[in-house]
Design a protein around this motif. Structure first.
Motif, PDB file in Angstrom:
ATOM      1  N   LYS A 232       0.941  -1.240   0.083  1.00  0.00           N
ATOM      2  CA  LYS A 232       0.082   0.101   0.088  1.00  0.00           C
ATOM      3  C   LYS A 232       0.983   1.282   0.188  1.00  0.00           C
TER       4      LYS A 232
ATOM      5  N   PHE B 262      -6.226  -0.278  -4.011  1.00  0.00           N
ATOM      6  CA  PHE B 262      -7.704  -0.610  -3.866  1.00  0.00           C
ATOM      7  C   PHE B 262      -8.225  -1.303  -4.983  1.00  0.00           C
TER       8      PHE B 262
ATOM      9  N   GLY C  75      -7.167  -4.200  -3.059  1.00  0.00           N
ATOM     10  CA  GLY C  75      -7.790  -3.843  -1.826  1.00  0.00           C
ATOM     11  C   GLY C  75      -9.158  -4.197  -1.965  1.00  0.00           C
TER      12      GLY C  75
ATOM     13  N   ASP D 260     -11.793  -6.225   0.925  1.00  0.00           N
ATOM     14  CA  ASP D 260     -13.111  -5.356   1.511  1.00  0.00           C
ATOM     15  C   ASP D 260     -14.368  -6.161   1.323  1.00  0.00           C
TER      16      ASP D 260
END
Length: 222
Positions: free
Chosen positions: A92, A103, A107, A111
């Motif tokens: 990151k 993301f 990422g 999530d």
């Protein structure tokens, strides 16, 4: 064991609907649609390419040479899978742009790990990887020697994509399937700094990033 650095901003989602959510990633409708893919798409795209490579390989070499070369290509894929997951996918960058790229690449999967349309690579992501692989085998082995190597590499990629989808959505009954699922879900919900091999978990043991025994025992009791 090799220490691993946790630079992955990780938190475990608490609600099932969040686990399965499929958030919008791009304002552009076409790009957002292309970021989602049915699990069967890689099969339709790459099996014909693998078949063509197999034909060219067996036309040029003996069966033993093809098998050994394909095995080398598969081995190269498993290393690509492990190191790609461990470093680029889990790095990151501190900048806002780097965080956005992180993301988009991986990422979002942590999530929303059960999003059924973001469990295999979109062709827009996998195709450049295959083109790079083609260039690498052409430089290292030349053609047609690189054809069976590339075939094994693509077979390994399909094994990875199908295993990844399987670990999130199947209910395995075999010991192998249960082990692959348990190890990968531990990566998501126990320790994201370990367990980077999805279809090839043995590399975690080679490089010291396997889940520790206490974690495996605790997970098996859940």
């Amino acid at each position: 064991m090799t220490p691993t650095k946790n630079n992955f901003d990780y938190s475990i989602p608490q609600q099932v609907d969040r686990l399965r959510a499929s958030p919008r990633l791009f304002d552009n409708a076409l790009l957002d649609k292309l970021s989602r893919v049915h699990w069967s798409v890689p099969l339709y795209v790459y099996i014909p390419v693998i078949a063509l490579l197999a034909v060219k390989s067996f036309q040029s070499f003996s069966a033993m040479v093809v098998i050994v070369s394909a095995a080398l290509g598969y081995l190269l894929w498993t290393l690509t899978e492990y190191f790609g997951h461990r470093f680029p996918f889990h790095y990151k960058h501190p900048s806002k742009f780097g965080a956005r790229i992180h993301f988009l690449v991986h990422g979002v999967h942590h999530d929303h790990p059960n999003d059924p349309l973001r469990l295999v690579m979109p062709v827009l992501l996998s195709a450049p990887i295959m083109l790079i692989a083609l260039l690498v085998v052409r430089v290292l082995f030349g053609l047609p020697y690189g054809y069976p190597v590339l075939m094994g590499f693509m077979i390994g990629y399909l094994a990875y994509d199908m295993t990844h989808y399987y670990t999130h959505h199947a209910k395995p009954t075999t010991r192998l399937g249960q082990t692959l699922r348990r190890l990968h879900l531990m990566h998501h919900f126990r320790d994201p700094t370990r367990g980077f091999g999805v279809s090839a978990p043995w590399w975690d043991y080679v490089f010291g990033t396997q889940h520790v025994k206490q974690e495996r025992e605790r997970a098996s009791q859940d």
